[in-house]
Design an enzyme around this catalytic site. Sequence first.
Site, mmCIF file in Angstrom:
data_model
loop_
_atom_site.group_PDB
_atom_site.id
_atom_site.type_symbol
_atom_site.label_atom_id
_atom_site.label_comp_id
_atom_site.label_asym_id
_atom_site.label_seq_id
_atom_site.Cartn_x
_atom_site.Cartn_y
_atom_site.Cartn_z
ATOM 1 N N ASP A 170 0.829 -1.210 0.000
ATOM 2 C CA ASP A 170 0.000 0.000 0.000
ATOM 3 C C ASP A 170 0.861 1.256 0.000
ATOM 4 O O ASP A 170 0.635 2.193 -0.773
ATOM 5 C CB ASP A 170 -0.893 0.028 1.245
ATOM 6 C CG ASP A 170 -2.179 -0.760 1.069
ATOM 7 O OD1 ASP A 170 -2.554 -1.044 -0.081
ATOM 8 O OD2 ASP A 170 -2.809 -1.085 2.082
ATOM 9 N N LEU A 171 1.820 1.291 0.905
ATOM 10 C CA LEU A 171 2.638 2.492 1.058
ATOM 11 C C LEU A 171 3.464 2.767 -0.192
ATOM 12 O O LEU A 171 3.528 3.903 -0.672
ATOM 13 C CB LEU A 171 3.545 2.356 2.279
ATOM 14 C CG LEU A 171 2.821 2.249 3.630
ATOM 15 C CD1 LEU A 171 3.819 1.993 4.747
ATOM 16 C CD2 LEU A 171 2.012 3.499 3.908
#
Length: 396
Positions: A170-171
């Site tokens: 996600d990051l």
Amino acid sequence: MPHMPASQALSAFRVIDLTQVRAGPTAARQLADWGADVIQVQMPEHMRGDDTLGGQEGSDYQYTHRNKRSITLNLKEPDGVTVLKKLVEKADVLLENFRPDVKSRLGIDYESLSKINPRLVYASISGFGQTGPYATRPGFDQIAQGMGGLMSVTGAQGDGPMRVGIPIADLCGGIFAAYGVTVALLERERSGRGQWVHTSLLEAMLYMMDFQTSRWTLDGDVPTQAGNFHPTSIPTGVYKTKDGFINIAVFGGKIWERFCEALGSPDWITDDRSKSKSNRSVHRDWLNAEIEKKLAAQGSDYWIEKLNAAGVACGRINNMQEAFAEPQVQHLGMLKKVTSKWFGEQTLMGQPITLERTPHTLARAAPRRGEHTEEILSEIGFSPEDLSRMKTAGVY
């Protein structure tokens, strides 16, 4: 209250953020922290789903959504789409993470919105890509960690796959999306035209495999778990001292020699089992055991000081409290203060990049859902009568 830029670096740009959960909001945060006017578009309270990070009062949400303004829009209503298109007319960037079919059905896909604003940089983040056999699958961080190979090389050998302790897919997907947006904005300076930028959690994860990927693509080597020890550079990993554990990283022949001298074992330099990188790889278990015998004589602080003085990279293994107590971390000043009218003073992590002339700060705490709806819609020309009518109709 109008836009309060957190930096002058991107203060000329307006970003419409239609994303939810983490990857998209991370991309928006990156742009907001460097001064972009990020307008977070959320569903109205009466129709929202589980689209927040631990609830709007949670620390996760407060960290991810600082430096943004928030409006609510019901994009299932034609008037809601009309308002969004009005926002797009003066926007520079739109971020979205809808399934590929949803944005087309709503008429807010890149092709549709670029006709309204040809300079628009339209950024899409998905689980697996905008096209292909998995394009419509739901995508989440841990799924990408597994499919992208990360879990196969994480954890102790023989213990089975292990997820990383942060939502790294996600990051990275969010950070790569923000990077793609800035590249597209730079290109727009030359061409005068926006473009569609898209990435996915799977692409981000595969890219982050880095040298493990090239071991496969160039050497045909399928990497496996190596636990706390580097898979190719020996000795590099976690070692036990008299009173705890430390990380040691020994890269290169000269550093290897300095390491041997510092541990009082110059004979390792010429020992057939350890004199070359390839031999150290074959005899890694023997060498690691010998190193820990030496380290057992003194505590972690002693070895950290001694090895760093010898030019050998070495450091503590901290929990979060210990990490922020490190003198160097305190010197770097990465923690920033901001005042929330809802929660008072907050301390949040700042950006890991310093721009000396146009630094970033925390100009605004995370907003409540729809906190700036009427303010922003007034800025783009809607009258008080328009706002009253739309609110009654459930448009926002």
